[in-house]
Every structure is written in C-alpha cells, then in structure tokens.
Scaffold this active site. Structure first.
Site, PDB file in Angstrom:
ATOM      1  N   SER A 189       1.007  -1.337  -0.103  1.00 13.89           N
ATOM      2  CA  SER A 189      -0.047  -0.292   0.181  1.00 13.89           C
ATOM      3  C   SER A 189       1.127   1.228  -0.294  1.00 13.89           C
ATOM      4  O   SER A 189       0.544   2.275  -0.928  1.00 13.89           O
ATOM      5  CB  SER A 189      -0.892  -0.210   1.328  1.00 13.89           C
ATOM      6  OG  SER A 189      -0.103  -0.561   2.559  1.00 13.89           O
ATOM      7  N   ASP A 190       1.683   1.181   1.310  1.00 13.93           N
ATOM      8  CA  ASP A 190       2.628   2.838   0.775  1.00 13.93           C
ATOM      9  C   ASP A 190       3.754   2.477  -0.296  1.00 13.93           C
ATOM     10  O   ASP A 190       4.173   3.774   0.199  1.00 13.93           O
ATOM     11  CB  ASP A 190       3.407   3.482   2.058  1.00 13.93           C
ATOM     12  CG  ASP A 190       4.163   1.411   2.575  1.00 13.93           C
ATOM     13  OD1 ASP A 190       3.901   0.649   2.461  1.00 13.93           O
ATOM     14  OD2 ASP A 190       4.659   1.545   3.643  1.00 13.93           O
ATOM     15  N   CYS A 191       4.243   1.852  -0.910  1.00 16.55           N
ATOM     16  CA  CYS A 191       5.190   1.595  -1.378  1.00 16.55           C
ATOM     17  C   CYS A 191       3.931   2.400  -2.881  1.00 16.55           C
ATOM     18  O   CYS A 191       4.509   2.946  -3.714  1.00 16.55           O
ATOM     19  CB  CYS A 191       5.575   0.138  -1.944  1.00 16.55           C
ATOM     20  SG  CYS A 191       6.630   0.001  -0.951  1.00 16.55           S
ATOM     21  N   GLU A 194       3.884   5.929  -3.044  1.00 13.30           N
ATOM     22  CA  GLU A 194       5.105   7.046  -3.125  1.00 13.30           C
ATOM     23  C   GLU A 194       5.935   6.225  -4.266  1.00 13.30           C
ATOM     24  O   GLU A 194       6.003   8.057  -4.562  1.00 13.30           O
ATOM     25  CB  GLU A 194       6.222   6.273  -1.917  1.00 13.30           C
ATOM     26  CG  GLU A 194       5.964   6.408  -0.075  1.00 13.30           C
ATOM     27  CD  GLU A 194       6.124   7.717   0.306  1.00 13.30           C
ATOM     28  OE1 GLU A 194       6.027   9.079  -0.583  1.00 13.30           O
ATOM     29  OE2 GLU A 194       5.872   7.612   1.416  1.00 13.30           O
TER      30      GLU A 194
END
Length: 427
Positions: A189-191, A194
């Site tokens: 999710s956070d990759c 970003e």
C-alpha cells in the site's frame, strides 16, 4: 549427526527470543506431532493428509510463479524451495528456485548474510525522486530523474495475478508498486502511494528533464489499488486488507516477529495513502467522491491512533520519531495545521520534548521492543531521527512559531557532515 527435531521444536537462542511461544501454542504443536499426525498417517485419515499436502504445494507453486521464484521474503523463499525439493528434487520448480537465492545473499565483512527482502529499490527510488524534486537544482539531476522515471514505470505492476484471487487469498495488484522489483511483484500500500507521488511530481517537469510522464490510465490503476486497501476503520495495512482476528497471534509460530499473523493497519501506510490521494488534484475526475471519502476516513484513523503523549508508534523504523513524522505529514496533506489541529499541536510538543542538548534526536531500537520512547544510550543523537523530527516540525509550521529548535537541529546535521568529511580526509 542425526538431529532430534522433536526435542528442538521449541528451542531458540535467548538473543532471538523476542516473541516467546505461549504455553497454549507449545501444547498445540506437541499435540499435532504426537496425536494428530499419527492418525493422519493411517487410512482413512491419510487421504485427508494427502489432499491437504496437495493443496499446500499448489499454493506454494502459485506464489513461486507469481514472484519469479523470489517469493515474498527470504523466510518463505527457503521454505518454498525446500518443499519443492521434497516434492521432486529434479523438478523444474526446484531448479528455478536456485538462481534466485542470490537475490537475498550478500557477503559482509564478517561473512555471508541473508537479507529479509530482495531489496527496497522501488521505495528508495521513489523517495530519492521526491528528495531531488524538493531542491531548486532539478536541472542538474536530469539524467538521474529520467532513469528513475523509467524504473518507476517499469516496476509498476500492470496485471493482476491470474485465476480467482479469492481462491488464492490474493489482493488486486494491477497499478500497484512493490517494495523492490517488478519480478518480486507483491503490491504494497505505502509503496504504491510513494510511487504514485513520485510519478505525479515527475509529470510536472518538461519531458526533456524527466522523460515522458506515466499515462493517465496507469495513474488511475494506482488510485484503484490504494482505494481497495482501506479497512473499515479507515486505516491501511501493507499487503492486503486486515483479515481475521488479533487473537490468532496466540498461534504465531515465529520467535522473533510479533503481530504478524494478520496484516494490521499502520500510521505510516495510512499517511502515505493520504498524501498520494491528496496529490491527485491535477486529476480531479477519477473517482473523486470515493477519494475524498477515503481521505476523510484515513484522517480520522490517524487521529484516533495517536498516543496520549502526542506520538504515533512507528512499526517500520525506529520508532515514535518515525511514526510521528508520518502522522504529522498525513494530517498536513489534508489541510490540518498547528492552528486548527490538536493532534498536530500534541505531536509538536512531543517532538520538542525529545530534542537533545546537542540539537539532534536519537531514539533507540528499544522503543520498538518496549513500546516506550527510549533515547540511544548516552543520549547520543542520530541523523535519521533528527531528520524525521525536523521534517515533521517544518511541515507543522515550527519555523513560523519558533525556529530555534530547527536551527539547533540543522547545526547538529551540519556539524555531523563536517566530522564525516574530516574523518574521510584523514584516511
């Protein structure tokens, strides 16, 4: 020498025993070995055992094939490889596993090491792009930015895994970014967030500096993945939605990892998702109402998990400094400020209370283990903690209220750079 695996089942070096087995789990494993397994070795239970093993190896092959035999991490990489060898030592699957061991192995000064992942290439590239674009010397990095833009494009997952995703217990992945490489392919999710932030920022530059921007439909694919990751409480986990129940940690078989049986929401992942979706102002037409609703729920989640002292627990680095940085930047991305947000006020007070006499911040890994803020032994500052704290304070408008803490932090960073350069010059 023959090993007594039964006696060694619960043996673990005290240095590695971060998460001791509950007594219930030891009883369960012993029962499986001494009672259940003997029954399943005989008819008619043997048929059930054979069916279960067939299902297990089927899922192992699916994971192997969809990660080009890298697997999600080093632990299941070697376990999957061992299972393929047990199934058939001459199989194509086992042979394909062997060359991908080198994705994890490296030689350090004290011998061979195996890293926990096959790298963090996408994550590093996305954050490096954002760092470069925060300067006023972008033109000097044109070649670097074009290469980074190409890597971001090539690493985005462009297809879901084949078959019925529910049957394989997999989340959608089309449009996502992994932590590392396209071959690895597991969406995070956070990759994804970003990566999306980085390509959106690059798209604002002339093509002669950063190359051609990512196509709009691929941006929308990334948005679709991010929206799909939000849990009912508004938070975001890593690889999938939070499934099942925390009590399953009672059967967590790992001695060194706590809270891993289910995928919990994290302030870092939630903040990154907010920042990515908030950056979509240049594409207002794609699922706008759902994006707005997602941001609102995620914002409430971040505010709800803030500790009473103003900090957030960071799970992906050390620790409260890191989590608080993400908590603040997520709230700032949706228009919150020191003036209108009690959460940001408490966060700033927390960070300022942890600044050392040197001007820096230095948080020990013991914060992660004990879940209580701990300074590095001897109150030593650390560059990363200092940077995270300063970034959070800058975003929260500390420079306008009282820049003195920031000046002290900057002085520590400058002095550290001078010391490093001096040491290098004496070699």
């Amino acid at each position: 020498m023959e090993r007594d695996w039964n006696r060694a089942r619960n043996a673990c070096a005290k240095e590695d025993l971060y998460y001791p087995h509950p007594l219930l789990q030891d009883i369960l494993w012993a029962s499986l070995h001494k009672i259940v397994e003997p029954i399943l070795m005989r008819w008619p239970g043997k048929k059930l055992r054979v069916k279960a093993l067939q299902t297990a190896i089927q899922h192992i092959h699916y994971e192997d094939e969809n990660t080009r035999y890298i697997c999600i991490g080093s632990v299941n990489k070697v376990l999957n490889m061992l299972c393929c060898w047990v199934e058939d030592p001459n199989s194509e699957a086992f042979k394909l596993h062997l060359p991908r061991l080198y994705d994890y192995l490296w030689v350090a000064e004290d011998g061979m090491k195996m890293q926990g992942y096959n790298g963090s290439q996408l994550w590093d590239t996305a954050l490096a792009v954002q760092a470069i674009l925060s300067t006023n010397i972008v033109e000097e990095y044109s070649s670097t930015l074009r290469k980074a833009n190409m890597y971001l494009k090539n690493t985005q997952v462009q297809e879901d895994c084949p078959g019925d995703l529910n049957f394989w217990y997999r989340h959608i992945s089309k449009g996502a970014w992994p932590l590392s490489t396209a071959d690895h392919g597991w969406p995070v999710s956070d990759c994804t967030a970003e990566g999306l932030i980085a390509v959106l920022q690059l798209s604002k530059l002339p093509p002669e500096i950063a190359g051609e921007p990512l196509e709009a439909n691929r941006l929308y694919d990334a948005v679709n993945v991010i929206l799909s990751y939000q849990n009912a409480d508004g938070g975001f986990a890593t690889y999938e939605l939070t499934r099942s129940y925390p009590w399953l940690e009672l059967i967590n078989p790992s001695e060194i990892f706590g809270d891993i049986v289910i995928d919990y929401p994290y302030v870092e992942c939630t903040s990154a998702a907010i920042q990515a979706l908030a950056a979509l102002k240049s594409h207002p037409g794609h699922r706008r109402h759902e994006v707005d609703r997602c941001i609102q729920k995620a914002t409430k989640y971040i505010e709800s998990v803030q500790a009473s002292d103003g900090s957030w627990y960071g799970s992906w680095s050390v620790c409260f400094t890191y989590g608080t940085w993400f908590g603040v930047t997520g709230l700032v991305a949706v228009g919150k400020s020191y003036d209108n947000s009690p959460s940001i006020q408490r966060a700033c007070n927390f960070l300022l209370s942890k600044q050392l006499a040197s001007g820096g911040w230095g948080e020990s890994y013991l914060s992660c283990q004990n879940k209580v803020y701990s300074n590095i032994e001897g109150n030593q500052p650390h560059l990363a903690n200092t940077a995270w704290a300063m970034l959070a304070l800058i975003d929260a408008g500390q420079a306008e209220r009282d820049p003195t803490p920031l000046h002290k932090g900057a002085r520590y960073c400058y002095d550290l750079k001078y010391v490093v350069l001096k040491i290098k010059g004496t070699r």
